[in-house]
Every structure is written in C-alpha cells, then in structure tokens.
Design a protein around this motif. Structure first.
Motif, PDB file in Angstrom:
ATOM      1  N   TYR A  29       0.837  -1.202   0.000  1.00 50.22           N
ATOM      2  CA  TYR A  29       0.000   0.000   0.000  1.00 50.22           C
ATOM      3  C   TYR A  29       0.873   1.253   0.000  1.00 50.22           C
ATOM      4  N   ALA A  30       1.867   1.286   0.866  1.00 53.33           N
ATOM      5  CA  ALA A  30       2.749   2.453   0.945  1.00 53.33           C
ATOM      6  C   ALA A  30       3.523   2.652  -0.351  1.00 53.33           C
ATOM      7  N   ARG A  31       3.891   1.564  -0.989  1.00 52.89           N
ATOM      8  CA  ARG A  31       4.691   1.625  -2.213  1.00 52.89           C
ATOM      9  C   ARG A  31       3.888   2.160  -3.395  1.00 52.89           C
ATOM     10  N   HIS A  32       2.597   1.865  -3.440  1.00 58.57           N
ATOM     11  CA  HIS A  32       1.809   2.164  -4.647  1.00 58.57           C
ATOM     12  C   HIS A  32       0.629   3.100  -4.420  1.00 58.57           C
ATOM     13  N   GLU A  33       0.448   3.575  -3.207  1.00 59.11           N
ATOM     14  CA  GLU A  33      -0.696   4.432  -2.898  1.00 59.11           C
ATOM     15  C   GLU A  33      -0.785   5.639  -3.833  1.00 59.11           C
ATOM     16  N   SER A  34       0.292   6.380  -3.972  1.00 56.46           N
ATOM     17  CA  SER A  34       0.265   7.613  -4.762  1.00 56.46           C
ATOM     18  C   SER A  34      -0.010   7.339  -6.236  1.00 56.46           C
ATOM     19  N   ASP A  58     -12.261   1.494  -2.992  1.00 59.04           N
ATOM     20  CA  ASP A  58     -12.894   0.295  -3.555  1.00 59.04           C
ATOM     21  C   ASP A  58     -11.869  -0.573  -4.269  1.00 59.04           C
ATOM     22  N   THR A  59     -10.916   0.076  -4.922  1.00 59.13           N
ATOM     23  CA  THR A  59      -9.861  -0.669  -5.613  1.00 59.13           C
ATOM     24  C   THR A  59      -9.074  -1.524  -4.625  1.00 59.13           C
ATOM     25  N   TRP A  60      -8.678  -0.934  -3.505  1.00 57.50           N
ATOM     26  CA  TRP A  60      -7.903  -1.696  -2.523  1.00 57.50           C
ATOM     27  C   TRP A  60      -8.746  -2.790  -1.878  1.00 57.50           C
ATOM     28  N   GLY A  74       1.139 -14.855 -14.085  1.00 57.67           N
ATOM     29  CA  GLY A  74       0.133 -14.316 -15.008  1.00 57.67           C
ATOM     30  C   GLY A  74       0.368 -12.861 -15.351  1.00 57.67           C
ATOM     31  N   ALA A  75       0.913 -12.086 -14.428  1.00 56.81           N
ATOM     32  CA  ALA A  75       1.133 -10.659 -14.665  1.00 56.81           C
ATOM     33  C   ALA A  75       1.946 -10.074 -13.519  1.00 56.81           C
ATOM     34  N   ARG A  76       2.598  -8.965 -13.791  1.00 56.38           N
ATOM     35  CA  ARG A  76       3.220  -8.212 -12.705  1.00 56.38           C
ATOM     36  C   ARG A  76       2.121  -7.748 -11.751  1.00 56.38           C
ATOM     37  N   TRP A  77       2.452  -7.635 -10.456  1.00 56.72           N
ATOM     38  CA  TRP A  77       1.439  -7.194  -9.506  1.00 56.72           C
ATOM     39  C   TRP A  77       0.914  -5.815  -9.879  1.00 56.72           C
ATOM     40  N   ARG A  78       1.792  -4.929 -10.288  1.00 59.45           N
ATOM     41  CA  ARG A  78       1.378  -3.556 -10.604  1.00 59.45           C
ATOM     42  C   ARG A  78       0.347  -3.539 -11.731  1.00 59.45           C
ATOM     43  N   THR A  79       0.589  -4.315 -12.788  1.00 61.86           N
ATOM     44  CA  THR A  79      -0.376  -4.370 -13.886  1.00 61.86           C
ATOM     45  C   THR A  79      -1.686  -4.977 -13.415  1.00 61.86           C
TER      46      THR A  79
END
Length: 204
Positions: A29-34, A58-60, A74-79
């Motif tokens: 969460y801290a890494r990708h929040e912004s 809602d996304t989280w 299957g995919a990178r977590w970010r994607t």
C-alpha cells in the motif's frame, strides 16, 4: 517499511499477504498508494473527481478480496492492480453515464515526463518553468477530454508501463482494439498539445 519486507518484490509481497502476513500488505500500500490514486483520478477525469477517493478505496478492497487469486506468472502485480483500478473506475463511469467507448487536477507529478521521453526532448531550462506548468495543465485538460476508454488504456500503457499485449489480455480486448485505443488517444493528445509540441521539438 520493515527491512524484511522493503527488499521484496511486489509479487512476493502479495503472496506473503495472501499467506497471512498483514505487514506485506502495508508495504504494498505504501509503495503504490500515490500512483494508484493518481491513476484513478485521471481515469475518472474532472467530472467525477469528487469520487476518486471512494473509487481508490474500492480498488484496494477488491485487491484484498482477490488476494488468493493472484498468480505472479500471469502478470506483474502492478499491472494486475492497475487493471483492478481500471475496472472499478470504468464501472463508476458507466453508472454515471459518462463512459464513451470509441469505435475501432494537478496532483504534484510531472504529467509531461512521458511526452518529453517520447520526443527524446530535453526539458527547457529552469527559466522556463512557467512553460512546463502551463503545458502540464494543458496535458491534464487534454487527457480529461479523451473518451474514458481511450484515456484509461493510455494511462495503463504510459503510467503503468503495460504493453499492448498486456492491455488486451487484462482488459479482455482483441489486440487490434487495444492498439487502436492507444493510437487514437495519442493522436488526439498530440493534436491537443500541438502548440507545446512545436516548442519541444525545436528544443530537442
């Protein structure tokens, strides 16, 4: 961030969280929040800006609910996460009646980074900061004017770095449709930004 988690990849963190490690989620969460909040705001556009925080939460919640289904091969977590954010935002746009599917506010980031990189142009000197601020505001306005489906595909590609193949797979689109959305979006953005592009091309 605890040292034991800071060096883990996003995919490793998600698997650890799915296995019962709540600190792994806090790290993600801290890494990708912004970045996720910025993406949601831009997909929704100015018309639904007031709903960005709700869509972001809602996304989280969906990420949490889907934790057991994540597969790193299957995919990178970010994607994977950005695709969830895309789906939540597009659902909200459909409910509002604002989604337009095509035929075949400043949040502190620099919205022209991708444009300068595309043109292989150097930023103007520090004396031209007013130019970049004005160009950044114009780009955000241009993004806001795109049909929602084109805007979302463009942001997934340029902000998340998703390839056309990843876009097609994760959005459930034929490859050519995903490619067309990106092409149309870029054409419209280039037209909308033409006055600034001329200056950038001269500075290249």
């Amino acid at each position: 961030m605890p040292g034991a988690h800071r060096d883990l990849t996003d995919e490793e963190l998600m698997l650890a969280y799915a296995g019962g490690d709540p600190v792994a989620f806090d790290t993600l969460y801290a890494r990708h929040e912004s970045a996720l909040l910025r993406f949601v705001r831009r997909v929704l556009g100015s018309a639904l800006a007031a709903q960005a925080d709700e869509v972001f939460q809602d996304t989280w919640l969906r990420i949490v609910a889907a934790r057991a289904s994540f597969r790193p091969q299957g995919a990178r977590w970010r994607t994977w996460a950005f695709t969830i954010a895309h789906n939540v935002a597009m659902d909200r746009l459909r409910v509002s009646g604002r989604e337009v599917v095509p035929d075949a506010p400043d949040d502190g980031s620099d919205p022209l980074d991708w444009l300068a990189a595309t043109l292989d142009a150097r930023h103007p000197s520090s004396e031209d900061e007013a130019f970049w601020r004005a160009a950044g505001r114009q780009l955000l306005d241009c993004l806001d004017a795109l049909p929602a489906a084109q805007r979302a595909a463009f942001l997934l590609h340029h902000e998340d770095g998703a390839s056309v193949e990843e876009l097609a797979r994760h959005l459930g689109l034929p490859f050519e449709t995903a490619k067309s959305r990106l092409r149309y979006a870029l054409q419209k953005l280039r037209g909308c930004m033409q006055g600034y592009l001329v200056v950038l091309e001269r500075a290249a």
